[in-house]
Design a protein around this motif. Structure first.
Motif, PDB file in Angstrom:
ATOM      1  N   VAL A  81     144.990  93.135  37.553  1.00  0.00           N
ATOM      2  CA  VAL A  81     144.665  91.709  37.488  1.00  0.00           C
ATOM      3  C   VAL A  81     145.453  90.922  38.534  1.00  0.00           C
ATOM      4  O   VAL A  81     144.947  89.967  39.134  1.00  0.00           O
ATOM      5  CB  VAL A  81     144.883  91.156  36.052  1.00  0.00           C
ATOM      6  CG1 VAL A  81     146.338  91.223  35.634  1.00  0.00           C
ATOM      7  CG2 VAL A  81     144.342  89.739  35.905  1.00  0.00           C
ATOM      8  N   LEU A  82     146.693  91.352  38.799  1.00  0.00           N
ATOM      9  CA  LEU A  82     147.535  90.641  39.768  1.00  0.00           C
ATOM     10  C   LEU A  82     146.982  90.714  41.177  1.00  0.00           C
ATOM     11  O   LEU A  82     147.067  89.758  41.943  1.00  0.00           O
ATOM     12  CB  LEU A  82     148.927  91.275  39.799  1.00  0.00           C
ATOM     13  CG  LEU A  82     149.993  90.748  38.868  1.00  0.00           C
ATOM     14  CD1 LEU A  82     151.263  91.560  39.067  1.00  0.00           C
ATOM     15  CD2 LEU A  82     150.284  89.279  39.131  1.00  0.00           C
ATOM     16  N   ALA A  83     146.436  91.862  41.541  1.00  0.00           N
ATOM     17  CA  ALA A  83     146.070  92.094  42.933  1.00  0.00           C
ATOM     18  C   ALA A  83     144.572  91.954  43.181  1.00  0.00           C
ATOM     19  O   ALA A  83     144.094  92.260  44.270  1.00  0.00           O
ATOM     20  CB  ALA A  83     146.539  93.490  43.362  1.00  0.00           C
ATOM     21  N   SER A  84     143.831  91.467  42.181  1.00  0.00           N
ATOM     22  CA  SER A  84     142.379  91.333  42.354  1.00  0.00           C
ATOM     23  C   SER A  84     142.014  89.875  42.601  1.00  0.00           C
ATOM     24  O   SER A  84     142.701  88.966  42.163  1.00  0.00           O
ATOM     25  CB  SER A  84     141.640  91.801  41.106  1.00  0.00           C
ATOM     26  OG  SER A  84     141.961  93.136  40.832  1.00  0.00           O
ATOM     27  N   ASP A  85     140.892  89.675  43.265  1.00  0.00           N
ATOM     28  CA  ASP A  85     140.354  88.344  43.484  1.00  0.00           C
ATOM     29  C   ASP A  85     139.137  88.159  42.583  1.00  0.00           C
ATOM     30  O   ASP A  85     138.557  89.131  42.099  1.00  0.00           O
ATOM     31  CB  ASP A  85     139.939  88.188  44.958  1.00  0.00           C
ATOM     32  CG  ASP A  85     141.150  88.259  45.897  1.00  0.00           C
ATOM     33  OD1 ASP A  85     142.201  87.709  45.535  1.00  0.00           O
ATOM     34  OD2 ASP A  85     141.035  88.882  46.977  1.00  0.00           O
ATOM     35  N   PRO A  86     138.727  86.893  42.351  1.00  0.00           N
ATOM     36  CA  PRO A  86     137.486  86.677  41.621  1.00  0.00           C
ATOM     37  C   PRO A  86     136.309  87.322  42.373  1.00  0.00           C
ATOM     38  O   PRO A  86     136.410  87.446  43.597  1.00  0.00           O
ATOM     39  CB  PRO A  86     137.348  85.152  41.613  1.00  0.00           C
ATOM     40  CG  PRO A  86     138.753  84.639  41.769  1.00  0.00           C
ATOM     41  CD  PRO A  86     139.429  85.648  42.650  1.00  0.00           C
ATOM     42  N   PRO A  87     135.237  87.737  41.710  1.00  0.00           N
ATOM     43  CA  PRO A  87     134.997  87.560  40.274  1.00  0.00           C
ATOM     44  C   PRO A  87     135.640  88.655  39.397  1.00  0.00           C
ATOM     45  O   PRO A  87     135.813  88.454  38.203  1.00  0.00           O
ATOM     46  CB  PRO A  87     133.470  87.645  40.165  1.00  0.00           C
ATOM     47  CG  PRO A  87     133.065  88.526  41.305  1.00  0.00           C
ATOM     48  CD  PRO A  87     134.034  88.249  42.414  1.00  0.00           C
ATOM     49  N   PHE A  88     136.001  89.817  39.994  1.00  0.00           N
ATOM     50  CA  PHE A  88     136.545  90.911  39.174  1.00  0.00           C
ATOM     51  C   PHE A  88     137.796  90.461  38.410  1.00  0.00           C
ATOM     52  O   PHE A  88     137.970  90.758  37.228  1.00  0.00           O
ATOM     53  CB  PHE A  88     136.850  92.125  40.065  1.00  0.00           C
ATOM     54  CG  PHE A  88     137.410  93.294  39.304  1.00  0.00           C
ATOM     55  CD1 PHE A  88     136.658  93.924  38.323  1.00  0.00           C
ATOM     56  CD2 PHE A  88     138.690  93.759  39.565  1.00  0.00           C
ATOM     57  CE1 PHE A  88     137.177  94.998  37.613  1.00  0.00           C
ATOM     58  CE2 PHE A  88     139.223  94.832  38.860  1.00  0.00           C
ATOM     59  CZ  PHE A  88     138.463  95.452  37.884  1.00  0.00           C
TER      60      PHE A  88
END
Lengths: 392, 62
Positions: A81-88
């Protein structure tokens, strides 16, 4: 033609000397410009409040895929979650915020306040204690472990693992390399967990339920569980430790809080501004941009210095003065925007409970010489002796 | 000027309510309710403060 100028600094932000007291270095960086090239790291430091906040508000322009200052860890964090961008990112965050958001944690308030009162009563009874181990560590451990629902046998290891999880966001220095070993051990252990190992109804169990219901992929379960165990401990622990340290070394400010415990939320915001538990995170710039006249190329990495932005004289007058009446609600300690700390409502609840319990019982206390804990990212303490308690 | 809340981002922290209780409130379920979307000029200062303190940038004004 646009005039561009590039500021440089040779400083190693992650050396022991700087970690002990980074604030003079931060001031120097802010004076040099809104983006300062750190020659030692191949990274742009972003030291001023307005630029940090603007970057945090722009998840597309400043991607979280470059959150750590080293590639092995960024590769390890792919899909977290920390290293992901939207929408994922948003599908993962939704699982956390369903349990950690203000609506979810408000009902926990009375129970958490009660726990804080019992712990503080016990410490007051003792007459002297260590504010880090006996209070700042003990309290989040007692609250968070039950909420996450993970088996008790991990407790002795978890503090070291949580600390390692943050330190490895730094460059590949000795601290990061040591942290990587600990993290390997943590994921090894987490990887053995099944849904049924986590307490029924707990936050941890809910992650597996989200996977069962198809809201997230099975492969996201362990990284999300790690987000709870790491981010839920080291940050709150050091926020509480820093609070006791700052309030103990500023007795005039403690007097204001004991005279009006309604000041506790403002005092906590000031603690978080003054000594942000997370001092900064990286981002990868996704297009050619200019920051304060400096040309920052697409693909460059920037280091958003929350700890420096929080001391920016352009935003906060007399930033090095600790003032519990300031109430700097817009400080950067929880980040801002898309990736703003998902656990901040719970963190506030825990810290408010501890400070309120202290303020309503202890009129005066004395803090001894603190031992600083050095971590590439987290600012906090290893030990902080407290004695000389005068009760209300 | 108009205040808008982005429902997909708002998590209900309520820090905006502390700044601008005349413009918005949390309902019994902790959901943010805008009491007036249109902001009178004399309240633009408190509305800006509310926008500024939202931790997740869910409140905007234009």
């Amino acid at each position: 033609m646009t005039l561009t100028r590039t500021s440089h600094s040779e400083v190693d932000l992650f050396s022991d000397e700087v970690l002990v007291d980074p604030y003079p270095v931060y001031r120097d960086l802010r004076d040099r410009g809104g983006a300062v090239r750190l020659s030692a790291l191949d990274v742009w430091a972003i030291p001023r409040y307005a630029d940090v906040r603007r970057a945090l508000a722009d998840w597309a322009g400043f991607s979280s895929r470059g959150i750590a200052l080293n590639e092995p860890v960024n590769r390890m964090l792919v899909g977290s979650v920390l290293a992901s961008d939207p929408p994922f990112h948003d599908t993962l965050r939704a699982v956390l915020s369903a349990r950690l958001g203000p609506r979810a944690v408000r009902p926990l308030q009375a129970e958490i306040a009660g726990r804080a009162e019992r712990l503080v009563d016990e410490l007051v009874e003792r007459g002297s204690f260590d504010a880090v181990t006996d209070l700042a560590v003990a309290f989040p451990f007692s609250v968070v472990f039950d909420l996450i629902g993970i088996p008790d046998d991990a407790r002795p290891k978890m503090l070291g693992w949580a600390d390692a999880t943050f330190t490895v966001f730094g460059p590949l220095n000795e601290r990061t390399l040591g942290g990587l070993d600990a993290i390997g051990e943590m994921f090894g252990w987490l990887g053995t967990l099944q849904a049924t190992d986590l307490k029924e109804g707990s936050m941890g169990r809910d992650i597996f339920r989200a996977a069962d219901e198809g809201r997230i992929g099975r492969e996201s379960c362990i990284p999300l569980l790690a987000a709870y165990t790491s981010a839920g401990l080291d940050t709150t622990i050091n926020a509480i430790a820093n609070a006791v340290h700052l309030l103990g070394t500023h007795p005039d400010q403690w007097d204001l809080v004991t005279a009006d415990p309604g000041l506790v939320p403002s005092a906590l915001n000031e603690v978080l501004r003054y000594d942000a538990p997370v001092q900064g995170f990286g981002r990868t710039v996704t297009g050619d941009i200019e920051i304060d006249g400096a040309p920052v190329r697409s693909g460059s990495q920037v280091l958003l210095l929350y700890g420096s932005g929080n001391r920016d004289e352009r935003r906060y007058p007399e930033p090095d003065r600790f003032d519990v009446t300031r109430n700097p609600v817009d400080h950067l300690a929880f980040g801002y925007g898309t990736h703003a700390c998902a656990g901040q409502a719970l963190a506030r609840l825990e810290a408010h409970a501890v400070l309120t319990a202290l303020a309503t019982r202890v009129r005066r206390f004395r803090v001894g010489e603190p031992v600083r804990h050095l971590n590439n990212v987290v600012r906090g303490l290893e030990r902080l002796p407290v004695d000389g308690l005068e009760l209300r | 000027m108009r205040l808008s809340v982005h429902r997909d981002r708002c998590e209900g922290y309520g820090l905006c309510v502390d700044e601008a209780s005349s413009l918005l409130h949390l309902d019994d379920d902790g959901e943010l309710v805008l009491d007036a979307e249109e902001v009178e000029p004399e309240l633009s200062g408190v509305a800006e403060a509310a926008v500024r303190v939202c931790p997740v940038a869910a409140l905007t004004m234009d």
